[in-house]
Enzyme design. Sequence first.
Site, PDB file in Angstrom:
ATOM      1  N   SER A  20       0.814  -1.218   0.000  1.00  0.00           N
ATOM      2  CA  SER A  20       0.000   0.000   0.000  1.00  0.00           C
ATOM      3  C   SER A  20       0.851   1.273   0.000  1.00  0.00           C
ATOM      4  CB  SER A  20      -0.917   0.004   1.217  1.00  0.00           C
ATOM      5  OG  SER A  20      -0.148  -0.077   2.393  1.00  0.00           O
TER       6      SER A  20
ATOM      7  N   ASP B 126      -3.345   6.462  12.058  1.00  0.00           N
ATOM      8  CA  ASP B 126      -2.534   5.676  11.126  1.00  0.00           C
ATOM      9  C   ASP B 126      -1.207   6.410  10.940  1.00  0.00           C
ATOM     10  OD1 ASP B 126      -1.255   4.662   8.857  1.00  0.00           O
ATOM     11  OD2 ASP B 126      -3.113   4.380   7.723  1.00  0.00           O
TER      12      ASP B 126
ATOM     13  N   HIS C 159       0.797   5.253   6.758  1.00  0.00           N
ATOM     14  CA  HIS C 159       0.529   5.813   5.424  1.00  0.00           C
ATOM     15  C   HIS C 159       0.672   7.336   5.423  1.00  0.00           C
ATOM     16  CE1 HIS C 159      -1.429   1.821   5.453  1.00  0.00           C
ATOM     17  NE2 HIS C 159      -0.842   1.765   4.268  1.00  0.00           N
TER      18      HIS C 159
END
Length: 423
Positions: free
Chosen positions: A155, A399, A402
């Site tokens: 990702s 998070d 990311h």
Amino acid sequence: MKPPISSSYSILLRKTHLSPFLFTLLAFIIFFTALYTNDDLNCFFGQPLHYFKPDQFKSTPEKDINKVPFAIGSIEGECDVFSGKWVRDGSIRPLYEESECPYIQPQLTCQAQGRPDKEYQSWRWQPHGCSLPSFNATFMLEKLRGKRMMFVGDSLNRGQYVSMVCLLHRIIPESAKTMQTFESLTVFRAEEYNATIEFYWAPFLLESNSDNAVIHRVPDRIIRQGSINTHGRHWKGADIIVFNSYLWWMTGTKLKILQGAFDEERKEIVEMETEDAYRMAMTSMVNWIHNNVNPQKTRVFFTSMSPYHEKSSEWGGEPNGNCYNQTTPIEDPTYWGIGSRRSIMQVIREEFSKSKVPITFLNITQLSEYRKDAHTSIYKKQWNPLTPQQLANPTSYADCVHWCLPGLQDTWNELLFSKLFYL
Ligand SMILES: *[C@@H]1O[C@H](CO)[C@@H](O)[C@H](O)[C@H]1NC(C)=O
Ligand SMILES: *[C@@H]1O[C@H](CO)[C@@H](O)[C@H](O)[C@H]1NC(C)=O
Ligand SMILES: *[C@@H]1O[C@H](CO)[C@@H](O)[C@H](O)[C@H]1NC(C)=O
Ligand SMILES: *[C@@H]1O[C@H](CO)[C@@H](O)[C@H](O)[C@H]1NC(C)=O
């Protein structure tokens, strides 16, 4: 940091009684052996020793610009573009607006998800020894005419892929571009250029039980040895390939490796140290490149580990914090988080040095280490509703892996741009 002379050497020194001359000679031999084997020694000299170009594993074949696909020039001097500092420059950053790029997935559109500050978009990377060439979308699309560019990995690589599409799509009219996803493969097509920019989901590069591009959160990860062609057959023919693979290996100290096939009834599974398992994947990737890539036509890149910021105590912040509520980069130039294992860097270094086909290493780890402010934090689409306990404590669901777009990953692509066209 390891001591410059490993313990086995000190034992040797203690046990033997040597004449002063022999001792000096031996010390010299040990010193130079250590010099060539232990990169941590760099710390003692304050700056990297240039016993090889730190960002380029195969400098010889790349020296001749005319022979390297896509190259049109070289960066001034022997500048290491990955060594530098962040400079705030809101007049020329961000390179595009979040609202202008419809391809950013809602996990990365931090402004749309309520992030109150915007400062994280306004930092420019300034290498110490030179300036980066400015990203020119017109020029890059021209060079991609009739070509396939492909990002392969997890990702984080998907984020870099989307950033690249955002950097390029603006000059293509609405009717002449499409983006489609077919299982593991996402393809952005620029019709008038007959060019594609693609992303292929393969978090371990090798076949694994986490290969479903949508449902991949399996608790017990299993990776199949010797399976690079399972995914590799989809990468053939690409003109530019950008690999990454790191985070999925970091599940502890050991990983489960399958030695047969997934559909066999009796599965042969062995446990391997993370470094050994990672080395196995790198060896497979280097072999795949050797067997499938024509260096006269194709350029291969590998993006180094993307750091995360889960513990603010690591950078001297408040206890129990993480990237949540962080709005400025870390200023300590030596900062390096515990999540970025130097042992993995060493594996990469060793395995890539065996590659006959040049692999351009995008060493983005250090520059990204500074950017505790650039993560999506709590400003991302949540797939499951948050509990009242979570809502009361935002740190608990931030998070810190990311990155918001636009943001840090645009810089990774500026570095990719500079390495692709200027050696
Ligand atoms: C990448 O850069 C870091 C620091 O900037 C350095 O310690 C490391 O050795 C580099 N890795 C490689 C493989 O050149
Ligand atoms: C960008 O590239 C195009 C095509 O090569 C060129 O005409 C233009 O001058 C470049 N723009 C800048 C700002 O360098
Ligand atoms: C379009 O690009 C592909 C490579 O991606 C090439 O095989 C094909 O011949 C090109 N088509 C045209 C019409 O240029
Ligand atoms: C966010 O950080 C600021 C200081 O930078 C601090 O004053 C504030 O209390 C923090 N907010 C939360 C919710 O942690």
